[in-house]
Design a protein around this motif. Structure first.
Motif, PDB file in Angstrom:
ATOM      1  N   UNK A 428       0.818  -1.176   0.082  1.00 56.67           N
ATOM      2  CA  UNK A 428      -0.145   0.107   0.004  1.00 56.67           C
ATOM      3  C   UNK A 428       0.854   1.437   0.159  1.00 56.67           C
ATOM      4  N   UNK A 429       0.524   2.203  -1.106  1.00 55.77           N
ATOM      5  CA  UNK A 429       1.055   3.508  -0.945  1.00 55.77           C
ATOM      6  C   UNK A 429       0.218   4.704  -0.362  1.00 55.77           C
ATOM      7  N   UNK A 430       0.930   5.611   0.187  1.00 54.12           N
ATOM      8  CA  UNK A 430       0.019   6.887   0.276  1.00 54.12           C
ATOM      9  C   UNK A 430       0.089   7.926  -0.621  1.00 54.12           C
ATOM     10  N   UNK A 431      -0.744   8.423  -0.827  1.00 51.78           N
ATOM     11  CA  UNK A 431      -1.198   9.615  -1.931  1.00 51.78           C
ATOM     12  C   UNK A 431      -0.101  10.528  -2.032  1.00 51.78           C
ATOM     13  N   UNK A 432       0.554  10.658  -3.186  1.00 50.75           N
ATOM     14  CA  UNK A 432       1.946  11.399  -3.509  1.00 50.75           C
ATOM     15  C   UNK A 432       2.900  10.673  -3.274  1.00 50.75           C
ATOM     16  N   UNK A 433       3.091   9.610  -2.527  1.00 45.13           N
ATOM     17  CA  UNK A 433       4.332   8.769  -2.336  1.00 45.13           C
ATOM     18  C   UNK A 433       4.671   8.525  -3.841  1.00 45.13           C
ATOM     19  N   UNK A 434       3.823   8.046  -4.624  1.00 44.06           N
ATOM     20  CA  UNK A 434       4.259   7.493  -5.960  1.00 44.06           C
ATOM     21  C   UNK A 434       5.167   8.633  -6.888  1.00 44.06           C
ATOM     22  N   UNK A 435       4.877   9.786  -6.421  1.00 44.05           N
ATOM     23  CA  UNK A 435       5.418  10.938  -7.190  1.00 44.05           C
ATOM     24  C   UNK A 435       6.686  11.779  -6.423  1.00 44.05           C
ATOM     25  N   UNK A 436       6.876  11.248  -5.180  1.00 40.41           N
ATOM     26  CA  UNK A 436       7.760  12.035  -4.304  1.00 40.41           C
ATOM     27  C   UNK A 436       7.504  13.015  -4.126  1.00 40.41           C
ATOM     28  N   UNK A 437       5.989  13.323  -3.699  1.00 41.31           N
ATOM     29  CA  UNK A 437       5.725  14.339  -2.784  1.00 41.31           C
ATOM     30  C   UNK A 437       6.157  14.673  -1.549  1.00 41.31           C
ATOM     31  N   UNK A 438       6.743  16.096  -1.352  1.00 43.34           N
ATOM     32  CA  UNK A 438       7.270  16.336  -0.210  1.00 43.34           C
ATOM     33  C   UNK A 438       6.504  17.513   0.542  1.00 43.34           C
ATOM     34  N   UNK A 439       5.405  17.998   0.149  1.00 41.78           N
ATOM     35  CA  UNK A 439       4.294  18.627   0.935  1.00 41.78           C
ATOM     36  C   UNK A 439       3.887  17.712   2.269  1.00 41.78           C
ATOM     37  N   UNK A 440       3.477  18.328   3.454  1.00 38.84           N
ATOM     38  CA  UNK A 440       3.320  17.601   4.596  1.00 38.84           C
ATOM     39  C   UNK A 440       1.916  16.987   4.303  1.00 38.84           C
ATOM     40  N   UNK A 481      -5.227  22.410  13.931  1.00 37.84           N
ATOM     41  CA  UNK A 481      -5.943  21.670  13.004  1.00 37.84           C
ATOM     42  C   UNK A 481      -7.095  22.575  12.262  1.00 37.84           C
ATOM     43  N   UNK A 482      -7.481  23.591  13.033  1.00 35.37           N
ATOM     44  CA  UNK A 482      -8.807  23.886  12.427  1.00 35.37           C
ATOM     45  C   UNK A 482      -8.432  25.222  11.520  1.00 35.37           C
ATOM     46  N   UNK A 483      -7.167  25.642  11.587  1.00 38.62           N
ATOM     47  CA  UNK A 483      -6.800  26.607  10.331  1.00 38.62           C
ATOM     48  C   UNK A 483      -6.882  26.073   9.061  1.00 38.62           C
ATOM     49  N   UNK A 484      -7.350  26.896   8.159  1.00 44.70           N
ATOM     50  CA  UNK A 484      -7.704  26.523   6.889  1.00 44.70           C
ATOM     51  C   UNK A 484      -6.251  26.454   6.021  1.00 44.70           C
ATOM     52  N   UNK A 485      -5.260  27.018   6.611  1.00 47.93           N
ATOM     53  CA  UNK A 485      -3.979  26.879   6.084  1.00 47.93           C
ATOM     54  C   UNK A 485      -3.309  25.520   6.403  1.00 47.93           C
ATOM     55  N   UNK A 486      -3.666  24.959   7.376  1.00 47.99           N
ATOM     56  CA  UNK A 486      -3.396  23.597   7.755  1.00 47.99           C
ATOM     57  C   UNK A 486      -3.956  22.593   6.651  1.00 47.99           C
ATOM     58  N   UNK A 487      -5.066  22.729   6.342  1.00 47.52           N
ATOM     59  CA  UNK A 487      -5.610  22.007   5.371  1.00 47.52           C
ATOM     60  C   UNK A 487      -4.859  22.149   3.792  1.00 47.52           C
ATOM     61  N   UNK A 488      -4.846  23.480   3.689  1.00 48.19           N
ATOM     62  CA  UNK A 488      -4.110  23.821   2.429  1.00 48.19           C
ATOM     63  C   UNK A 488      -2.750  23.347   2.099  1.00 48.19           C
ATOM     64  N   UNK A 489      -2.005  23.258   3.389  1.00 46.53           N
ATOM     65  CA  UNK A 489      -0.697  22.752   2.951  1.00 46.53           C
ATOM     66  C   UNK A 489      -0.540  21.135   2.834  1.00 46.53           C
ATOM     67  N   UNK A 490      -1.795  20.679   3.309  1.00 51.38           N
ATOM     68  CA  UNK A 490      -1.657  19.128   2.880  1.00 51.38           C
ATOM     69  C   UNK A 490      -2.465  18.644   1.433  1.00 51.38           C
ATOM     70  N   UNK A 491      -2.853  19.959   0.658  1.00 49.57           N
ATOM     71  CA  UNK A 491      -3.150  19.457  -0.595  1.00 49.57           C
ATOM     72  C   UNK A 491      -2.113  19.073  -1.566  1.00 49.57           C
TER      73      UNK A 491
END
Length: 598
Positions: A428-440, A481-491
């Motif tokens: 099992x891979x986690x999304x982004x792993x397959x393309x070297x994603x570095x965003x948290x 966790x409730x900051x919109x920026x926290x979600x946006x960093x994870x996209x």
């Protein structure tokens, strides 16, 4: 009370549940609610969205069930009036208007015509999973746009983190309160079905995470009218659910069957079943799902279970997320030893060998708290275990959400990836792993007021015992966790063919998956481990007798020192690292061979 039943008409599918709003035909709908603590229940029904609601008394039946059948079209809005000061959404609603506190929506399950209605799934041994969060990918339509790319890489299944309604528009989905309703910020029920339909057309299975061990802290009204849903005991996650009650069992098993039959999911992953202290319920759920499907489709049932109950994997469930192999690989790669990694950092190489040979590391031994955990698992096939280097928990539950690519040098990460994708466990891979994603990938929610404050402070206090976060000022840097920026960093960033780093990682994964599909998957049925031996700190040589009698050997060095090795014989499937010296294995090196004998 009407019994649940599966219905299909050509290319349209539905599952008639015990509870909720059941569309009987184009004009009539039956509403059913279990409310044993209520004297009366009234249906507040707006036949047209936004219209003035009618208030209609529901008929009280046996064992606390209330029901009403009447003329009502799909799309109508409704609530249940429990008392003069309390109107609640339907706990079995298939959709909501205006989040978890708004009215429920009557949905016609047969509204979507399936293009790939004859899809029967794929055998389990062909599975290569990519776990994804729908929200950070732009909803169901955003996921849909990436399906062809994933299928072309060699992924054969995507696993969606929970898609049921939760508070607000940003959440991992594991603290939802309306398990039947599709999260409105992701799209409509028909958009989810269209995404699954397209995946099937590309040969992709689609799995779903479901959460039956607790309800979230916001929007759970069941205690107000169905106190018997709970035992009266508290757990770290809330009121303990009473799985001895048949109404409770029906509620959750119907939910599982709805996803499988109506939405055509190819499998379910049951979250944290160690928090469900009732193996009888777990066995009944599996049995009823299998009986309903009746071998007409490949349906795969997966567990997350810290108890390592190997007995549940003998015939009841298909496989379990193997946290043991993740934890020991993470400890070897990063040197981290705090939290649960403390159970894996001592004698880590021996423990990795144990996992490759016998599945679980904890098979009855005591953990760091002195608690015995696990059951013997060596008799199970490797495919009973789902292996991974990353997932939403292991990345997102880090304080700063770092992915493994930012914690480990590239050579050793490549080596661990090769082991993951070539060994006979299900990868099992986690999304982004397959393309070297570095965003948290961070922990994010969309709570309000006091609950938002409690979640933020609770999140930061979780890390107070970790050496790096003992200082209050350092803990304050943990994203809110409730900051919109926290979600946006994870996209995830948009896929770009012009990104050379991403292209490099994608090529590596495609190369390994091509080998897996050509040489490993056809031989997986009947595969048994033959042993795994340490070669030095972080280095292992493992053998498996494949189903066709050939022997797969994988040598991998995740350590930092060169080790001696008797070179594996046979057809060379894959080689990584220095190859000029067959008698040693350099750090970050991998050799995978297939031979007719050991």
């Amino acid at each position: 009370m009407s019994a649940s039943v599966s219905e299909s008409t050509g290319d349209r599918f539905s599952y008639r549940c015990h509870y909720g709003a059941t569309v009987l035909d184009d004009h009539r709908t039956r509403f059913t609610l279990w409310a044993p603590d209520a004297e009366t229940v009234r249906l507040e029904l707006s036949r047209t969205p936004g219209g003035e609601p009618e208030v209609l008394s529901m008929e009280k039946g046996q064992n606390g069930h209330f029901a009403l059948e009447l003329e009502c079209p799909p799309g109508a809005h409704y609530r249940y009036r429990i008392s003069d000061d309390l109107a609640v959404p339907d706990p079995a609603a298939r959709a909501q208007h205006e989040d978890i506190t708004g009215p429920s929506v009557v949905i016609d399950p047969q509204g979507h015509g399936w293009k790939n209605s004859h899809w029967q799934g794929r055998p389990w041994h062909e599975t290569v999973i990519l776990e994804v969060h729908v929200g950070v990918l732009g909803g169901f339509d955003g996921v849909r746009k990436r399906l062809q790319d994933w299928a072309g890489m060699g992924i054969t299944a995507i696993e969606l983190m929970p898609v049921n309604e939760f508070p607000g528009a940003r959440n991992w989905g594991y603290d939802g309160v309306l398990p039947y309703a599709v999260e409105a910020s992701y799209g409509t029920p028909d958009q989810l079905k269209a995404m699954i339909d397209e995946a099937h057309g590309l040969g992709l299975m689609v799995f779903l995470d479901v959460v039956y061990n607790h309800f979230g802290p916001d929007g759970n009204y069941l205690p107000h009218y169905a106190g018997d849903f709970f035992t009266g005991e508290r757990t770290p996650w809330g009121d303990e659910i009473d799985f001895e009650r048949p109404q409770v069992r029906d509620f959750f098993i119907d939910n599982a069957l709805m996803w499988v039959e109506e939405y055509r999911f190819d499998g379910l992953r049951f979250d944290a079943v160690h928090a469900i202290n009732n193996d009888g319920f777990l066995r009944e759920m599996s049995e009823r799902i299998k009986a309903q499907v009746n071998d007409t489709r490949h349906i795969h049932l997966m567990l997350e279970n810290e108890r390592n109950s190997a007995s549940l994997l003998e015939s009841t469930y298909t496989a379990q997320w193997n946290d043991d192999i993740h934890n020991v690989l993470h400890a070897l790669l990063t040197g981290e030893h705090e939290g649960y990694y403390a159970d894996y950092c001592d004698h880590a190489t021996d423990k990795l060998a144990s996992a490759l040979h016998g599945g679980f590391i904890f098979q009855g031994q005591n953990d760091r708290h002195g608690h015995s955990r696990g059951e013997p698992s060596g008799h199970l096939p490797p495919t009973a275990f789902i292996a991974f280097l990353q997932n939403h928990d292991q990345v997102g539950n880090r304080a700063m959400g770092e992915r493994l690519i930012s914690l480990v040098d590239q050579e050793r990460l490549e080596a661990a990836t090769a082991l993951l994708l070539l060994c006979p466990m299900i990868p099992m891979l986690f999304m982004g792993e397959e393309s070297g994603e570095q965003h948290p990938f961070l922990f994010f929610t969309d709570h309000r007021d006091e609950l938002a404050d409690a979640v933020r402070e609770g999140r930061r206090s979780e890390f107070a015992d970790f050496s790096h976060f003992k200082d209050e000022k350092t803990r304050a840097q943990i994203p809110d966790p409730n900051a919109v920026s926290t979600f946006e960093q994870s996209c995830l960033k948009s896929e770009s063919m012009d990104d050379p780093e991403a292209a490099m990682w994608r090529t590596r994964y495609m190369t390994l998956l091509d080998i897996r599909h050509a040489e490993i998957i056809p031989r997986l049925p009947g595969t048994r481990p033959m042993g795994a031996v340490p070669l030095g700190e972080g280095a292992i040589l493992a053998h498996w007798r494949m189903g066709d009698g050939t022997v797969l050997a994988i040598a991998v060095n995740l350590g930092k020192q060169r080790v001696s090795i008797d070179a594996p014989e046979g057809q060379r499937l894959y080689e990584l690292g220095e190859s000029d010296d067959a008698t040693t294995l350099a750090p970050g090196a991998v050799r995978a061979c297939l031979s007719s004998h050991l």
